[in-house]
Design a protein around this motif. Structure first.
Motif, PDB file in Angstrom:
ATOM      1  N   GLU A   1     -12.934   9.646   1.886  1.00 18.44           N
ATOM      2  CA  GLU A   1     -12.041   8.928   0.981  1.00 18.44           C
ATOM      3  C   GLU A   1     -10.644   8.793   1.574  1.00 18.44           C
ATOM      4  O   GLU A   1      -9.980   7.769   1.385  1.00 18.44           O
ATOM      5  N   TYR A  50      -6.238  -1.826  -5.792  1.00 15.12           N
ATOM      6  CA  TYR A  50      -5.647  -0.644  -5.194  1.00 15.12           C
ATOM      7  C   TYR A  50      -4.524  -0.096  -6.076  1.00 15.12           C
ATOM      8  O   TYR A  50      -4.342   1.124  -6.195  1.00 15.12           O
ATOM      9  N   ASN A  55      -8.954   5.253   2.520  1.00 10.20           N
ATOM     10  CA  ASN A  55      -7.686   4.906   1.875  1.00 10.20           C
ATOM     11  C   ASN A  55      -6.631   4.524   2.904  1.00 10.20           C
ATOM     12  O   ASN A  55      -5.823   3.615   2.678  1.00 10.20           O
ATOM     13  N   ARG A  83      -6.966   0.889   4.419  1.00 12.21           N
ATOM     14  CA  ARG A  83      -6.935  -0.249   3.490  1.00 12.21           C
ATOM     15  C   ARG A  83      -5.948  -1.336   3.888  1.00 12.21           C
ATOM     16  O   ARG A  83      -6.305  -2.526   3.882  1.00 12.21           O
ATOM     17  N   TRP A 118       0.827  -1.208   0.000  1.00 17.43           N
ATOM     18  CA  TRP A 118       0.000   0.000   0.000  1.00 17.43           C
ATOM     19  C   TRP A 118       0.862   1.258   0.000  1.00 17.43           C
ATOM     20  O   TRP A 118       0.559   2.219  -0.719  1.00 17.43           O
TER      21      TRP A 118
END
Length: 225
Positions: A147, A220, A151, A154, A111
């Motif tokens: 958002e 992602y 994010n 995640r 990520w």
């Protein structure tokens, strides 16, 4: 004295005060015969078909802007998680994927690399992704906040999803097996049948969870292109 149910997931086996349970992450290499690398057989043919299908699916999700060879990152992750999930189904083998130490160390670096790549190379696209198309002006600050939070969490959701699914099945099998000593003969037979069915279910969960983690990581990655 009653033991903690989660003690079966504790890496307590040690040698000279060094935890050796994590060796189970690599011990599966001993199950792979040397002929696997030299002689084409049914196993390697089936595995090539699976990896080819995964490569095509990951390439489609990444789109035309994806870098060449980037799909092999997710194929390797799928293989690694599937490999360790199945190892945990063997008796007396430590399930490494049932710990956040391993699952978070897989999801978090991926990520972070996606975020660094996206904000450095496609910053305008990343800013535009914060606000869905057609959002009213009055809701834009709230959408950016939502958002951003979604994010950030995640990697945690990926890690917890894998860990929770692996722990749940193992705990259920442990609870049922601990009651076997106090059952009659016919109930023990019924218990064995249930345990076999649960083992089949856990085998399916091992495949599904490795696929889900790799697919979500791929999605992602496709958002930063």
């Amino acid at each position: 004295m009653m033991n903690n149910l989660f003690s079966i997931f504790d890496p307590t086996t040690n040698l000279f005060n060094l935890s050796i349970n994590w060796i189970s992450t690599l011990i599966g290499l001993m199950f792979i015969p040397y002929s696997y690398w030299f002689i084409p057989n049914r196993f390697i043919t089936l595995w090539n078909i699976i990896t080819y299908k995964l490569h095509n699916e990951f390439k489609t999700l990444l789109g035309n802007n994806g870098l060449n060879g980037s799909t092999f990152i997710f194929i390797s992750m799928f293989t690694f998680i599937l490999f360790n999930n199945f190892l945990g189904l063997f008796p007396y083998i430590f399930t490494s994927t049932s710990h956040l130490n391993l699952s978070l160390s897989i999801s978090l670096p991926l990520w972070l690399s996606f975020m660094f790549y996206g904000w450095i190379n496609n910053s305008q696209h990343m800013f535009a992704h914060m606000i869905p198309q057609g959002t009213p002006n009055i809701l834009m600050p709230f959408m950016v906040l939502i958002e951003t939070i979604s994010n950030i969490i995640r990697p945690g959701t990926l890690a917890v999803r894998l860990t929770a699914n692996m722990i749940a099945g193992h705990l259920l099998m442990t609870l049922l097996s601990n009651t076997g000593s106090s059952m009659t003969f016919y109930l023990v037979i019924f218990l064995i049948i249930i345990q076999i069915l649960l083992m089949i279910l856990e085998s399916a969960v091992a495949i599904i969870q490795s696929y889900v983690i790799s697919i979500l990581s791929n999605l992602y990655a496709s958002e930063v292109n």
